[in-house]
Design an enzyme around this catalytic site. Structure first.
Site, PDB file in Angstrom:
ATOM      1  N   ASP A   1      -9.730  -5.985  -4.424  1.00 11.43           N
ATOM      2  CA  ASP A   1      -9.246  -4.806  -3.713  1.00 11.43           C
ATOM      3  C   ASP A   1     -10.060  -3.560  -4.059  1.00 11.43           C
ATOM      4  O   ASP A   1     -10.087  -3.132  -5.213  1.00 11.43           O
ATOM      5  CB  ASP A   1      -7.775  -4.565  -4.074  1.00 11.43           C
ATOM      6  CG  ASP A   1      -7.074  -3.599  -3.132  1.00 11.43           C
ATOM      7  OD1 ASP A   1      -7.769  -2.810  -2.467  1.00 11.43           O
ATOM      8  OD2 ASP A   1      -5.838  -3.632  -3.078  1.00 11.43           O
TER       9      ASP A   1
ATOM     10  N   HIS B   1      -7.306  -6.107  -0.057  1.00 13.01           N
ATOM     11  CA  HIS B   1      -6.122  -5.250   0.046  1.00 13.01           C
ATOM     12  C   HIS B   1      -4.960  -5.902   0.806  1.00 13.01           C
ATOM     13  O   HIS B   1      -3.888  -5.316   0.908  1.00 13.01           O
ATOM     14  CB  HIS B   1      -6.512  -3.931   0.731  1.00 13.01           C
ATOM     15  CG  HIS B   1      -5.544  -2.813   0.520  1.00 13.01           C
ATOM     16  ND1 HIS B   1      -5.183  -2.348  -0.734  1.00 13.01           N
ATOM     17  CD2 HIS B   1      -4.848  -2.048   1.413  1.00 13.01           C
ATOM     18  CE1 HIS B   1      -4.336  -1.351  -0.610  1.00 13.01           C
ATOM     19  NE2 HIS B   1      -4.093  -1.157   0.677  1.00 13.01           N
TER      20      HIS B   1
ATOM     21  N   SER C   1       0.835  -1.197   0.000  1.00 17.24           N
ATOM     22  CA  SER C   1       0.000   0.000   0.000  1.00 17.24           C
ATOM     23  C   SER C   1       0.877   1.257   0.000  1.00 17.24           C
ATOM     24  O   SER C   1       1.690   1.439  -0.904  1.00 17.24           O
ATOM     25  CB  SER C   1      -0.968  -0.060   1.187  1.00 17.24           C
ATOM     26  OG  SER C   1      -2.043   0.836   1.033  1.00 17.24           O
TER      27      SER C   1
END
Length: 255
Positions: free
Chosen positions: A204, A232, A80
């Site tokens: 996601d 995610h 991320s």
């Protein structure tokens, strides 16, 4: 000013960078299997976890601080926000990075006219404004969003909440690091030449899987690994396959 850093295992160097609002504790389920054949360096991003908050945070200043606590040369794996920062590190000090692995990450997290495969601008703005109103509620909402669509959503949400509670990031750190996610790093991705792998969850909601189709215009040689049951957090949803894919990529593209 030094960042909080932890080391585990022995072998080729592998740096792990966590995501927004969290800390290196998110990697806990992977430490034992990875430390059996890598020397792990886990770094808390400035303003998050146990690392201090910078008064002036830019992508370059954060990359420089991360490099200060990192091995001389390593594989950099960022999840991320950590993926965006790993990309910035590779651009700033290419000789310090052997391979680059971006997990549930994208060079451009917020939609642009020429980049629709990203978070809607109004969604990002809602998170930014929500921090000032109720930071704890905003983090909780962000945690729930990350798990939506995953087959192990309950397990992942429980882990995220535990890490958030233990991290206790302050508002200044949260605001400063969220701003990093608004940056467009596509030019950096097109510029770096390191072996590159993207590990993406097909469910996601934050980094749409359609992004994989757009990466080719920036890096046609990028290796893409897709995780059908993951949102995610593919390294939590499908840990065995995630580690296998990581091992194969590192062994196959080692410079």
């Amino acid at each position: 000013m030094s960042l909080h850093t932890e080391h585990y295992g022995a072998g080729p160097d592998l740096v792990l960078l966590h995501g927004w609002g969290l800390s290196s504790a998110i990697w806990q389920p992977l430490i034992e299997p990875l430390a059996s054949h890598y020397r792990l360096t886990l770094i808390d991003i400035p303003g998050l976890g146990q690392s201090p908050t910078l008064e002036c945070t830019s992508i370059d200043s954060v990359a420089e601080m991360l490099l200060d606590g990192a091995p001389e040369r390593a594989v950099w794996l960022g999840w991320s926000l950590g993926g965006a920062l790993a990309l910035a590190v590779a651009n700033r000090a290419p000789e310090r990075v052997s391979q680059l692995v971006l997990t549930a990450a994208t060079p451009c997290f917020v939609q642009r006219d020429d980049w629709p495969c990203a978070m809607a601008e109004e969604t990002f703005d809602a998170f930014a404004s929500g921090l000032g109103d109720n930071g704890a509620k905003t983090l909780s909402r962000f945690a729930m969003l990350q798990t939506q669509g995953s087959t192990s959503a309950r397990q992942e949400l429980r882990l995220l909440k535990q890490v958030i509670a233990a991290s206790a990031a302050d508002e200044q750190g949260l605001v400063a690091t969220l701003a990093l996610l608004a940056e467009d790093l596509r030019p950096l991705l097109a510029h770096v030449s390191h072996p590159l792998m993207l590990m993406l969850g097909e469910q996601d909601p934050l980094v749409p899987i359609e992004m994989a189709e757009h990466i080719g215009s920036l890096r046609a040689d990028a290796v893409i690994r897709r995780y059908a049951t993951a949102a995610h957090l593919p390294f939590i949803t499908e840990p065995a396959r995630f580690i296998e894919d990581l091992d194969d990529f590192i062994a196959g593209s080692r410079l």
